[in-house]
Design a protein around this motif. Structure first.
Motif, PDB file in Angstrom:
ATOM      1  N   SER A  90       0.838  -1.207   0.000  1.00 24.75           N
ATOM      2  CA  SER A  90       0.000   0.000   0.000  1.00 24.75           C
ATOM      3  C   SER A  90       0.870   1.253   0.000  1.00 24.75           C
ATOM      4  CB  SER A  90      -0.922   0.001   1.226  1.00 24.75           C
ATOM      5  OG  SER A  90      -1.836  -1.079   1.174  1.00 24.75           O
ATOM      6  N   ALA A  91       1.962   1.213   0.766  1.00 24.74           N
ATOM      7  CA  ALA A  91       2.878   2.363   0.782  1.00 24.74           C
ATOM      8  C   ALA A  91       3.501   2.564  -0.596  1.00 24.74           C
ATOM      9  CB  ALA A  91       3.969   2.140   1.831  1.00 24.74           C
ATOM     10  N   LYS A  92       3.830   1.465  -1.264  1.00 27.19           N
ATOM     11  CA  LYS A  92       4.381   1.569  -2.616  1.00 27.19           C
ATOM     12  C   LYS A  92       3.338   2.142  -3.574  1.00 27.19           C
ATOM     13  CE  LYS A  92       6.608  -1.154  -6.257  1.00 27.19           C
ATOM     14  NZ  LYS A  92       7.072  -2.507  -6.664  1.00 27.19           N
ATOM     15  N   ALA A  93       2.083   1.754  -3.374  1.00 24.79           N
ATOM     16  CA  ALA A  93       1.011   2.306  -4.211  1.00 24.79           C
ATOM     17  C   ALA A  93       0.895   3.812  -4.001  1.00 24.79           C
ATOM     18  CB  ALA A  93      -0.307   1.613  -3.885  1.00 24.79           C
ATOM     19  N   LYS A  94       1.064   4.271  -2.755  1.00 26.24           N
ATOM     20  CA  LYS A  94       1.024   5.712  -2.487  1.00 26.24           C
ATOM     21  C   LYS A  94       2.160   6.423  -3.211  1.00 26.24           C
ATOM     22  CE  LYS A  94      -2.601   5.794   0.035  1.00 26.24           C
ATOM     23  NZ  LYS A  94      -3.822   6.415  -0.516  1.00 26.24           N
ATOM     24  N   ALA A  95       3.349   5.817  -3.195  1.00 27.26           N
ATOM     25  CA  ALA A  95       4.479   6.431  -3.890  1.00 27.26           C
ATOM     26  C   ALA A  95       4.211   6.496  -5.391  1.00 27.26           C
ATOM     27  CB  ALA A  95       5.756   5.641  -3.609  1.00 27.26           C
ATOM     28  N   ASN A  96       3.640   5.430  -5.942  1.00 28.68           N
ATOM     29  CA  ASN A  96       3.328   5.431  -7.374  1.00 28.68           C
ATOM     30  C   ASN A  96       2.239   6.454  -7.701  1.00 28.68           C
ATOM     31  OD1 ASN A  96       5.196   3.490  -8.175  1.00 28.68           O
ATOM     32  ND2 ASN A  96       3.845   1.815  -7.609  1.00 28.68           N
ATOM     33  N   GLN A  97       1.284   6.619  -6.778  1.00 31.32           N
ATOM     34  CA  GLN A  97       0.260   7.644  -6.980  1.00 31.32           C
ATOM     35  C   GLN A  97       0.892   9.033  -6.998  1.00 31.32           C
ATOM     36  OE1 GLN A  97      -2.501   6.034  -3.780  1.00 31.32           O
ATOM     37  NE2 GLN A  97      -4.008   6.821  -5.217  1.00 31.32           N
ATOM     38  N   ALA A  98       1.866   9.228  -6.129  1.00 36.06           N
ATOM     39  CA  ALA A  98       2.542  10.527  -6.089  1.00 36.06           C
ATOM     40  C   ALA A  98       3.271  10.797  -7.402  1.00 36.06           C
ATOM     41  CB  ALA A  98       3.524  10.569  -4.910  1.00 36.06           C
ATOM     42  N   LEU A  99       3.785   9.721  -8.026  1.00 41.44           N
ATOM     43  CA  LEU A  99       4.462   9.886  -9.311  1.00 41.44           C
ATOM     44  C   LEU A  99       3.501  10.299 -10.422  1.00 41.44           C
ATOM     45  CD1 LEU A  99       7.028   6.937  -9.533  1.00 41.44           C
ATOM     46  CD2 LEU A  99       7.535   9.389  -9.523  1.00 41.44           C
ATOM     47  N   GLN A 100       2.213   9.997 -10.223  1.00 41.79           N
ATOM     48  CA  GLN A 100       1.236  10.279 -11.274  1.00 41.79           C
ATOM     49  C   GLN A 100       0.781  11.735 -11.279  1.00 41.79           C
ATOM     50  OE1 GLN A 100       0.765   7.823 -13.469  1.00 41.79           O
ATOM     51  NE2 GLN A 100       2.220   6.760 -12.141  1.00 41.79           N
ATOM     52  N   THR A 101       1.201  12.489 -10.287  1.00 38.99           N
ATOM     53  CA  THR A 101       0.816  13.900 -10.243  1.00 38.99           C
ATOM     54  C   THR A 101       2.056  14.757 -10.046  1.00 38.99           C
ATOM     55  OG1 THR A 101      -0.496  15.575  -9.065  1.00 38.99           O
ATOM     56  CG2 THR A 101       0.408  13.783  -7.750  1.00 38.99           C
ATOM     57  N   GLN A 102       2.019  15.976 -10.553  1.00 38.90           N
ATOM     58  CA  GLN A 102       3.103  16.925 -10.335  1.00 38.90           C
ATOM     59  C   GLN A 102       2.763  17.926  -9.244  1.00 38.90           C
ATOM     60  OE1 GLN A 102       6.291  17.048 -11.710  1.00 38.90           O
ATOM     61  NE2 GLN A 102       5.666  15.003 -12.350  1.00 38.90           N
ATOM     62  N   SER A 103       1.567  17.829  -8.697  1.00 38.61           N
ATOM     63  CA  SER A 103       1.139  18.758  -7.655  1.00 38.61           C
ATOM     64  C   SER A 103       1.904  18.495  -6.365  1.00 38.61           C
ATOM     65  CB  SER A 103      -0.370  18.608  -7.409  1.00 38.61           C
ATOM     66  OG  SER A 103      -0.756  19.309  -6.243  1.00 38.61           O
ATOM     67  N   GLN A 104       2.617  19.512  -5.898  1.00 34.42           N
ATOM     68  CA  GLN A 104       3.354  19.353  -4.647  1.00 34.42           C
ATOM     69  C   GLN A 104       2.412  19.153  -3.468  1.00 34.42           C
ATOM     70  OE1 GLN A 104       6.073  22.681  -4.136  1.00 34.42           O
ATOM     71  NE2 GLN A 104       7.756  21.454  -4.943  1.00 34.42           N
ATOM     72  N   TYR A 105       1.252  19.789  -3.509  1.00 34.40           N
ATOM     73  CA  TYR A 105       0.308  19.628  -2.408  1.00 34.40           C
ATOM     74  C   TYR A 105      -0.191  18.192  -2.331  1.00 34.40           C
ATOM     75  CZ  TYR A 105      -3.871  19.997   0.449  1.00 34.40           C
ATOM     76  OH  TYR A 105      -4.817  19.780   1.416  1.00 34.40           O
ATOM     77  N   GLU A 106      -0.589  17.625  -3.489  1.00 35.13           N
ATOM     78  CA  GLU A 106      -1.056  16.238  -3.496  1.00 35.13           C
ATOM     79  C   GLU A 106       0.055  15.298  -3.064  1.00 35.13           C
ATOM     80  OE1 GLU A 106      -2.733  15.298  -7.259  1.00 35.13           O
ATOM     81  OE2 GLU A 106      -4.322  16.798  -7.138  1.00 35.13           O
ATOM     82  N   ARG A 107       1.271  15.567  -3.511  1.00 36.60           N
ATOM     83  CA  ARG A 107       2.390  14.732  -3.106  1.00 36.60           C
ATOM     84  C   ARG A 107       2.626  14.823  -1.602  1.00 36.60           C
ATOM     85  NH1 ARG A 107       7.121  14.958  -7.778  1.00 36.60           N
ATOM     86  NH2 ARG A 107       5.933  13.810  -9.366  1.00 36.60           N
ATOM     87  N   LYS A 108       2.414  16.007  -1.064  1.00 39.70           N
ATOM     88  CA  LYS A 108       2.574  16.160   0.379  1.00 39.70           C
ATOM     89  C   LYS A 108       1.544  15.321   1.121  1.00 39.70           C
ATOM     90  CE  LYS A 108       2.663  19.633   4.039  1.00 39.70           C
ATOM     91  NZ  LYS A 108       2.554  21.050   4.383  1.00 39.70           N
ATOM     92  N   GLN A 109       0.313  15.272   0.620  1.00 40.93           N
ATOM     93  CA  GLN A 109      -0.727  14.449   1.246  1.00 40.93           C
ATOM     94  C   GLN A 109      -0.370  12.969   1.153  1.00 40.93           C
ATOM     95  OE1 GLN A 109      -2.907  16.332   2.922  1.00 40.93           O
ATOM     96  NE2 GLN A 109      -1.678  17.939   1.962  1.00 40.93           N
ATOM     97  N   PHE A 110       0.183  12.569  -0.001  1.00 38.99           N
ATOM     98  CA  PHE A 110       0.595  11.178  -0.153  1.00 38.99           C
ATOM     99  C   PHE A 110       1.721  10.839   0.818  1.00 38.99           C
ATOM    100  CE2 PHE A 110      -1.122  11.433  -4.682  1.00 38.99           C
ATOM    101  CZ  PHE A 110      -2.237  10.656  -4.383  1.00 38.99           C
ATOM    102  N   ALA A 111       2.614  11.789   1.049  1.00 38.35           N
ATOM    103  CA  ALA A 111       3.706  11.562   2.003  1.00 38.35           C
ATOM    104  C   ALA A 111       3.154  11.352   3.414  1.00 38.35           C
ATOM    105  CB  ALA A 111       4.684  12.742   1.981  1.00 38.35           C
ATOM    106  N   ALA A 112       2.132  12.142   3.776  1.00 38.91           N
ATOM    107  CA  ALA A 112       1.510  11.974   5.096  1.00 38.91           C
ATOM    108  C   ALA A 112       0.836  10.605   5.209  1.00 38.91           C
ATOM    109  CB  ALA A 112       0.498  13.100   5.338  1.00 38.91           C
ATOM    110  N   GLN A 113       0.159  10.178   4.147  1.00 35.83           N
ATOM    111  CA  GLN A 113      -0.489   8.858   4.151  1.00 35.83           C
ATOM    112  C   GLN A 113       0.553   7.747   4.216  1.00 35.83           C
ATOM    113  OE1 GLN A 113      -3.142   8.776   0.744  1.00 35.83           O
ATOM    114  NE2 GLN A 113      -3.992  10.769   1.282  1.00 35.83           N
ATOM    115  N   TYR A 114       1.671   7.949   3.542  1.00 32.24           N
ATOM    116  CA  TYR A 114       2.773   6.986   3.585  1.00 32.24           C
ATOM    117  C   TYR A 114       3.255   6.823   5.034  1.00 32.24           C
ATOM    118  CZ  TYR A 114       7.494   5.151   2.669  1.00 32.24           C
ATOM    119  OH  TYR A 114       8.645   4.417   2.679  1.00 32.24           O
TER     120      TYR A 114
END
Length: 512
Positions: A90-114
């Motif tokens: 699941s953590a790997k899926a979050k990282a891959n989801q972060a790769l699918q967007t360039q939004s720093q805000y969305e990536r920050k949310q994915f980092a928190a979920q990770y």
């Protein structure tokens, strides 16, 4: 009793009955207990041999129970590893989801979920204990399983530590930096003035010579833009002074003004109106005429008294920073555009504030008393402005000497998912963690298989020992039943015989 005399026949029958009764008692005891050897008196050799076999079987039975508990401990750890593996996926899926967007805000949310998933991994590892033994909790939790009575055959499993994901000899997964936002602010200032340029034939157009304007005092006039806050106007000459007698046109004057920082000029060919916008207090004056009190030679309205915006309903186009058709855009540190706003004649400060507040992780507010627009953002942020497809260099130009194409906000700390390279490094660590988990699961599986095989062997050995002991001590109930029936028959016959013998002794009574 010794004074009583029995005949030989009676005495013989009594002895037979007593012997038969003893035999019957023994047979009945064998049938009741199921054993032919109940004590050392029955058969010392068989009794002590069977006792040794049963003692070993009992010891192995205790070890068999311990093996069963070891199996359960390994199963608990295996369940934990299975769950942890799914959480790592699941953590790997979050990282891959972060790769699918360039939004720093969305990536920050994915980092928190990770990070939340890493916390769950640690919790699962801590909860994978059985009877106080946890093979996923590291030191002090090694499991030793003994297979024989003298402990010369045993299996020891070393515990791993997944209760702290950052351990290099464990999963080697550290919490990500979720990032810390930043703040910036800038003033919204500006004003405008309108000058009507007329000549002898009426309003001038953009191709008319400035010398034709009735407001120009002299054909030799040279003009400069002067910042009112400066005491030496000539020092504020910007871009060179347009010389009237050089044949400069109205359009060339407009172009010269537009080249200045924080200044915008518009000219209406139909009305001859020249509108000048400035972010600073300024005036147009003759070059070389000292003192700010010098009369303006291009019309009494050639002075712009710029001030800060003091209401959210103020129009943005009243500042040199904004013009109709400008496109304001918000982008983060990855050049990911959050959105854009096209400025029109009615766009207000409130519209700008609402535009910024439309996006998650960004907050804007406007202070009427200072005309200051403050922006808070959880990520790097740039508020930029384009004009006619190019960069608007007047945006946020605070004075005649500074151009700014955008307002840049730098976060105090970027998220660990801020860039693709950062994310790819995390994905590599997750792949390594999955390999570690699979290896550990395989090792536990091998140990579990070994213990289960030893369980089967020990169970078979206990049965063999108990069977051997039974062969030495257990009675044949069929045979003992037949013996009891025969003894009962013998007893009945002996009783009849005793009766006959007694009758013979009673014959003498017939003589009396």
């Amino acid at each position: 009793m010794s004074d009583i005399t029995l005949s030989a026949a009676v005495r013989q029958n009594l002895l037979t009955l007593q012997t038969t009764a003893d035999f019957m008692s023994g047979v009945q005891n064998k049938l009741a207990t199921g054993k032919k050897v109940n004590s050392a008196l029955d058969n010392p050799n068989s009794f002590f041999t069977a006792s040794g076999l049963n003692a070993r079987a009992s010891d192995l039975g205790t070890l068999l129970d311990d093996m069963g508990q070891s199996v359960q401990t390994i199963k608990a750890a295996d369940k934990g590893i299975t769950t942890i593996t799914e959480l790592v996926k699941s953590a790997k899926a979050k990282a891959n989801q972060a790769l699918q967007t360039q939004s720093q805000y969305e990536r920050k949310q994915f980092a928190a979920q990770y990070n939340d998933l890493l916390s769950q991994i640690e919790a699962v590892a801590k909860d994978s204990s059985y009877k106080g033994k946890n093979l996923l909790a590291g030191a002090g939790n090694d499991l030793t399983t003994i297979f024989n009575e003298d402990s010369t055959s045993k299996l020891t499993m070393e515990a791993v530590d997944f209760t702290e994901t950052s351990l290099s000899n464990g999963l080697n997964l550290s919490d990500l930096v979720e990032g810390q936002g930043g703040a910036t602010a800038f003033n919204l200032t500006g004003s405008k003035t309108t000058i009507t340029l007329t000549g002898t034939d009426g309003a001038l157009n953009s191709s008319s010579k400035l010398a034709e304007a009735s407001a120009i005092a002299s054909l030799s006039t040279s003009l400069e833009f002067v910042d009112r806050s400066e005491s030496t106007p000539s020092a504020q000459l910007i871009g060179g002074a347009p010389t009237v007698n050089g044949g400069q046109t109205v359009q060339e004057l407009v172009n010269t003004l537009n080249d200045l920082n924080g200044v915008r000029a518009e000219f209406d060919d139909k009305t001859g109106e020249l509108t000048i916008y400035s972010n600073e207090d300024m005036l147009i004056s003759e070059v070389g005429v000292g003192g700010l009190s010098t009369p303006v030679t291009i019309g009494t309205a050639a002075s712009v008294n710029a001030s800060h915006f003091n209401t959210t309903s103020a129009k943005l186009v009243d500042s040199a920073s904004f013009a109709v058709g400008d496109t304001l855009s918000l982008t983060d540190g990855n050049n990911y555009e959050l959105g854009s706003l096209e400025v029109d004649a009615d766009t207000t400060v409130d519209d700008l504030v609402n535009f910024v507040n439309d996006f998650q992780g960004v907050d804007a507010s406007f202070n009427n008393s200072t005309g200051r627009l403050s922006i808070l953002s959880e990520t790097d942020l740039t508020l930029g402005s384009n004009r006619g497809g190019g960069t608007n260099t007047d945006f946020n130009a605070t004075d005649f000497g500074a151009n700014n194409t955008g307002v840049v906000l730098s976060a105090l700390e970027d998220s660990s998912f801020a860039t693709d390279n950062d994310i790819n490094r995390v994905v590599d660590r997750l792949n390594n963690a999955l390999s570690t988990l699979r290896f550990q699961a395989s090792e536990f599986g091998t140990n579990l298989s070994t213990i289960q095989h030893r369980q089967d062997y020990t169970t078979a050995m206990i049965n063999t020992l108990q069977e051997g002991a039974g062969e030495l001590t257990l009675a044949d109930t069929n045979m003992e039943g037949a013996n009891l029936l025969a003894l009962q028959t013998r007893q009945q016959l002996a009783s009849t015989s005793l009766s006959f013998a007694s009758q013979a002794d009673q014959t003498v009574l017939s003589l009396f």
